[in-house]
Scaffold this motif. Structure first.
Motif, PDB file in Angstrom:
ATOM      1  N   ALA A  43      -6.558   0.480   1.432  1.00  0.00           N
ATOM      2  CA  ALA A  43      -7.123  -0.742   2.011  1.00  0.00           C
ATOM      3  C   ALA A  43      -8.578  -0.549   2.444  1.00  0.00           C
ATOM      4  CB  ALA A  43      -6.278  -1.185   3.199  1.00  0.00           C
TER       5      ALA A  43
ATOM      6  N   LYS B 156      -8.562   8.824  10.347  1.00  0.00           N
ATOM      7  CA  LYS B 156      -9.247   7.590  10.717  1.00  0.00           C
ATOM      8  C   LYS B 156     -10.746   7.857  10.896  1.00  0.00           C
ATOM      9  CE  LYS B 156      -8.289   3.616  13.633  1.00  0.00           C
ATOM     10  NZ  LYS B 156      -9.390   3.371  14.547  1.00  0.00           N
TER      11      LYS B 156
ATOM     12  N   VAL C 103       2.020  -4.343   1.646  1.00  0.00           N
ATOM     13  CA  VAL C 103       0.860  -3.450   1.720  1.00  0.00           C
ATOM     14  C   VAL C 103       0.853  -2.634   0.427  1.00  0.00           C
ATOM     15  CG1 VAL C 103       0.810  -3.356   4.229  1.00  0.00           C
ATOM     16  CG2 VAL C 103       2.180  -1.691   2.960  1.00  0.00           C
TER      17      VAL C 103
ATOM     18  N   TYR D 167      -2.332   9.185   0.429  1.00  0.00           N
ATOM     19  CA  TYR D 167      -1.935   8.259   1.500  1.00  0.00           C
ATOM     20  C   TYR D 167      -2.221   6.826   1.072  1.00  0.00           C
ATOM     21  CZ  TYR D 167      -1.754  12.311   4.613  1.00  0.00           C
ATOM     22  OH  TYR D 167      -1.458  13.511   5.189  1.00  0.00           O
TER      23      TYR D 167
ATOM     24  N   ASP E 275      -1.958   4.055   2.639  1.00  0.00           N
ATOM     25  CA  ASP E 275      -2.610   3.166   3.608  1.00  0.00           C
ATOM     26  C   ASP E 275      -4.135   3.261   3.519  1.00  0.00           C
ATOM     27  OD1 ASP E 275      -2.516   5.756   4.555  1.00  0.00           O
ATOM     28  OD2 ASP E 275      -2.352   5.163   6.662  1.00  0.00           O
ATOM     29  N   GLU E 276      -4.656   4.342   2.936  1.00  0.00           N
ATOM     30  CA  GLU E 276      -6.107   4.492   2.838  1.00  0.00           C
ATOM     31  C   GLU E 276      -6.701   3.602   1.750  1.00  0.00           C
ATOM     32  OE1 GLU E 276      -6.843   8.684   2.526  1.00  0.00           O
ATOM     33  OE2 GLU E 276      -6.244   9.043   4.604  1.00  0.00           O
TER      34      GLU E 276
ATOM     35  N   ASN F 215       2.039   4.896  14.320  1.00  0.00           N
ATOM     36  CA  ASN F 215       0.660   5.266  14.045  1.00  0.00           C
ATOM     37  C   ASN F 215      -0.223   4.953  15.263  1.00  0.00           C
ATOM     38  OD1 ASN F 215      -1.220   6.274  12.017  1.00  0.00           O
ATOM     39  ND2 ASN F 215      -2.145   4.242  12.181  1.00  0.00           N
TER      40      ASN F 215
ATOM     41  N   GLU G 252       1.531   0.342  -0.308  1.00  0.00           N
ATOM     42  CA  GLU G 252       2.705   1.161  -0.593  1.00  0.00           C
ATOM     43  C   GLU G 252       3.823   0.329  -1.228  1.00  0.00           C
ATOM     44  OE1 GLU G 252       3.407   4.386   1.858  1.00  0.00           O
ATOM     45  OE2 GLU G 252       5.476   4.678   1.260  1.00  0.00           O
TER      46      GLU G 252
ATOM     47  N   ASP H 234       4.882   6.657   9.206  1.00  0.00           N
ATOM     48  CA  ASP H 234       6.093   5.868   8.951  1.00  0.00           C
ATOM     49  C   ASP H 234       7.310   6.787   9.014  1.00  0.00           C
ATOM     50  OD1 ASP H 234       5.236   7.117   6.592  1.00  0.00           O
ATOM     51  OD2 ASP H 234       6.346   5.717   5.335  1.00  0.00           O
TER      52      ASP H 234
ATOM     53  N   TYR I  27       2.724  11.669   7.990  1.00  0.00           N
ATOM     54  CA  TYR I  27       3.023  10.278   7.630  1.00  0.00           C
ATOM     55  C   TYR I  27       3.685   9.623   8.842  1.00  0.00           C
ATOM     56  CZ  TYR I  27       2.365  11.345   2.657  1.00  0.00           C
ATOM     57  OH  TYR I  27       1.853  11.708   1.450  1.00  0.00           O
TER      58      TYR I  27
ATOM     59  N   ASN J  17       3.687   0.148  16.120  1.00  0.00           N
ATOM     60  CA  ASN J  17       4.128   1.216  15.230  1.00  0.00           C
ATOM     61  C   ASN J  17       3.719   2.593  15.759  1.00  0.00           C
ATOM     62  OD1 ASN J  17       1.383   1.738  14.274  1.00  0.00           O
ATOM     63  ND2 ASN J  17       1.596  -0.276  13.296  1.00  0.00           N
TER      64      ASN J  17
END
Lengths: 308, 245
Positions: free
Chosen positions: A197, A170, A293, A192, A194-195, B234, A295, B199, B197, B232
């Motif tokens: 976005a 992050k 998302v 990854y 999620d990165e 995270n 993924e 998740d 990860y 979550n």
């Protein structure tokens, strides 16, 4: 200041493996562009060609008016490259590594300090420590400082966050956003999802091919079908049962829920699925439509490729 | 299989390197057949603790029992009861698929017959029988990781340690890998796993989160999310591990 990149029909083969199968794309000035994909997608091969460290079998790359093969000396001067494997000198201190890279490019730490300040101040307390003795997160910040010290117009980062914990990831992306404001074109690769976005535009890559290329928002908007998030008391047998549910095109685990893709309306699927699950004895059933998302998009695109 | 049987018991574990305390009084248990997520920031002390659990490093103080064996007194006996795989050290690229099974079977003292049977069992399960004579270097990463997990299970260990097993693996293969973990757990094998990860943290039965050498949180993902009032894992992780290094 920042550069435009034009990649046309790039092919690279190692023995029998086609690492890049005719890749074409453009990157705009000052863009933060992400290459998202697993190992073997071709991300590193592409970056090595862009940095003039590897020759393509065919195809061309121009960075502004410069050709990466003919004008490699020009390209190297304006490019900052952080390879996937930590490549600084383990037996030099933090400060010595930075001095070394500054001198290599005919500049000094002092001259460009404003550019690296945000990154470097976080590791400055350890500037007399040898690079080999740094933690993963600090090594990564040092590598970024060294890639920035000659004030590049193009910054290329190969999997800077692989093996890095969620907190440091992050922080790293917050730094990249700051760098972007300093008039650089930034290319970054990551496994990854999620990165994605956090990038202006991304290319989703798999086995040498671009599955999709757009803004993260547009990729999500292009998601085919309706996505439902399913939760119940007893999650363990649910995956098998939902795989047998006729309206589901794709079912997979997603965090503490299952995601189910359907081509029917969410209302119809929800009511049919509730009946199906109740019939199987599930209790406390929760089925909610959710926004996909990246993924989810990647999984759907992979699913299409396997079918073809 | 008795799920409540404790397969890992750690009490007041301390590990010091000179003045630096890498593990500060760790106390936790893992049950037989459990999927236990061992999370933490880089440099939090996870690797140090795992090395001790595997009998590769001695604790400075405290007691550690793995599969009923005192790690301090009998590290060699512990090594026979555990399997280990990581992304960086898994299989030999210049051996074939079959040779890798043969090598690890031999290391763990299996008979030729057992090695043949176990190899056939896993290759059949993975639908990879036709690849048995292929060099490992020619096998795609996702498959390699599934093979590595099977090899770690060749001697039917009580516990399998997985150190970031899914790094860089595509999202479909990552999920298939977790199906293998569930299956092992169903058969009574304990799975002790680290991952970045978040998740995947949700897939564990319980997780611990380390920061600065201490276990700051331990519980089911459900309870941790409630405790920290977030949606979550995270966010749980960010709450606990932020601003540390």
């Amino acid at each position: 200041m920042s550069v435009t990149i034009n990649i046309k029909n790039l092919v690279k083969t190692y023995e029998k493996v086609e690492a890049l199968k005719g890749t074409s794309l453009q990157v705009k000035p000052n863009e933060l562009f992400g290459f998202i994909g697993p190992d073997g997608a071709g991300k590193t091969t592409l970056f090595r060609i862009l940095t003039s460290l590897l020759l393509a079998d065919s195809g061309t790359v121009t960075i502004d008016q410069w050709d990466v093969v003919k004008d490699y000396k020009k390209i190297r001067k304006i490019t900052g490259y952080m390879p996937g494997r930590f490549s600084l000198y383990m037996d030099l201190t933090v400060e010595e590594n930075l001095q070394f890279y500054a001198r290599l490019f005919g500049t000094s730490i002092k001259q460009n300090y404003d550019l690296i300040e945000d990154v470097y101040e976080q590791i400055a307390p350890f500037k007399h420590r040898r690079a080999g003795a740094l933690s993963g997160g600090m090594k990564q910040k040092l590598a970024l400082s060294c890639a920035l010290i000659h004030k590049p117009r193009l910054l290329i980062l190969d999997e800077p966050t692989t093996g890095v914990d969620a907190v440091s990831r992050k922080e790293f992306w917050e730094l990249l956003k700051k760098m972007q404001k300093k008039q650089m074109t930034i290319l970054v690769s990551t496994p990854y999802m999620d990165e994605a976005a956090l990038c202006d535009r991304v290319a989703l890559m798999q086995s040498g091919k671009i599955l999709s290329l757009d803004t993260p928002q547009q990729i999500v908007d292009d998601f085919k079908g309706n996505l439902l998030s399913v939760k119940t008391q007893n999650m363990y047998p649910l995956l098998k049962d939902l795989s047998a549910f006729e309206e589901g095109i794709q079912v997979y685990r997603f965090g503490d829920t299952l995601h189910l893709v359907s081509h029917y309306s969410p209302e119809k699927t929800k009511s049919d699925l509730t009946e199906y699950m109740t019939g199987k004895g599930y209790k406390d059933i929760s089925i909610e439509p959710v926004t996909p998302v990246i993924e989810d998009c990647f999984l759907a695109l992979m699913n299409n490729t396997t079918d073809a | 299989m008795n799920k409540r049987e404790k397969i890992i018991e750690v009490h007041d574990l301390v590990k010091r390197f000179g003045k630096f305390e890498a593990n500060k009084h760790l106390t936790f248990d893992v049950n037989r057949g459990e999927i236990f997520g061992f999370l933490g920031a880089n440099g939090a002390g996870k690797t140090t603790a795992i090395r001790i659990l595997c009998g590769l490093s001695k604790p400075t103080s405290g007691s550690v029992r793995v599969a009923g064996i005192d790690v301090n007194k009998n590290p060699e006996a512990v090594k026979k009861r555990i399997g280990y795989m990581s992304q960086s050290f898994s299989l030999y690229n210049d051996l074939t698929v079959k040779e890798n099974f043969r090598f690890y079977g031999g290391v763990y003292g299996l008979s030729n017959k057992e090695i043949r049977e176990r190899t056939a069992f896993f290759l059949d399960k993975l639908k990879m029988a036709s690849f048995e004579n292929m060099l490992l270097s020619k096998i795609p990463l996702g498959w390699k990781q599934k093979l590595a997990f099977s090899v770690a299970d060749i001697h039917r260990p009580d516990i399998i340690f997985l150190d970031e097993p899914t790094g860089g693996v595509d999202p479909i293969t990552r999920r298939q890998f977790w199906e293998m973990i569930y299956e092992a757990s169903d058969n009574g094998t304990t799975v002790f796993v680290t991952t970045h990860y978040m998740d995947e943290a949700e897939y564990c039965e319980r997780v611990s989160i380390m920061s600065e050498g201490e276990i700051k949180a331990l519980g089911t993902p459900h309870d941790l999310k409630e405790d920290y009032k977030v949606d979550n894992m995270n966010d749980v992780f960010l709450r606990i591990a932020r601003n540390v290094e």
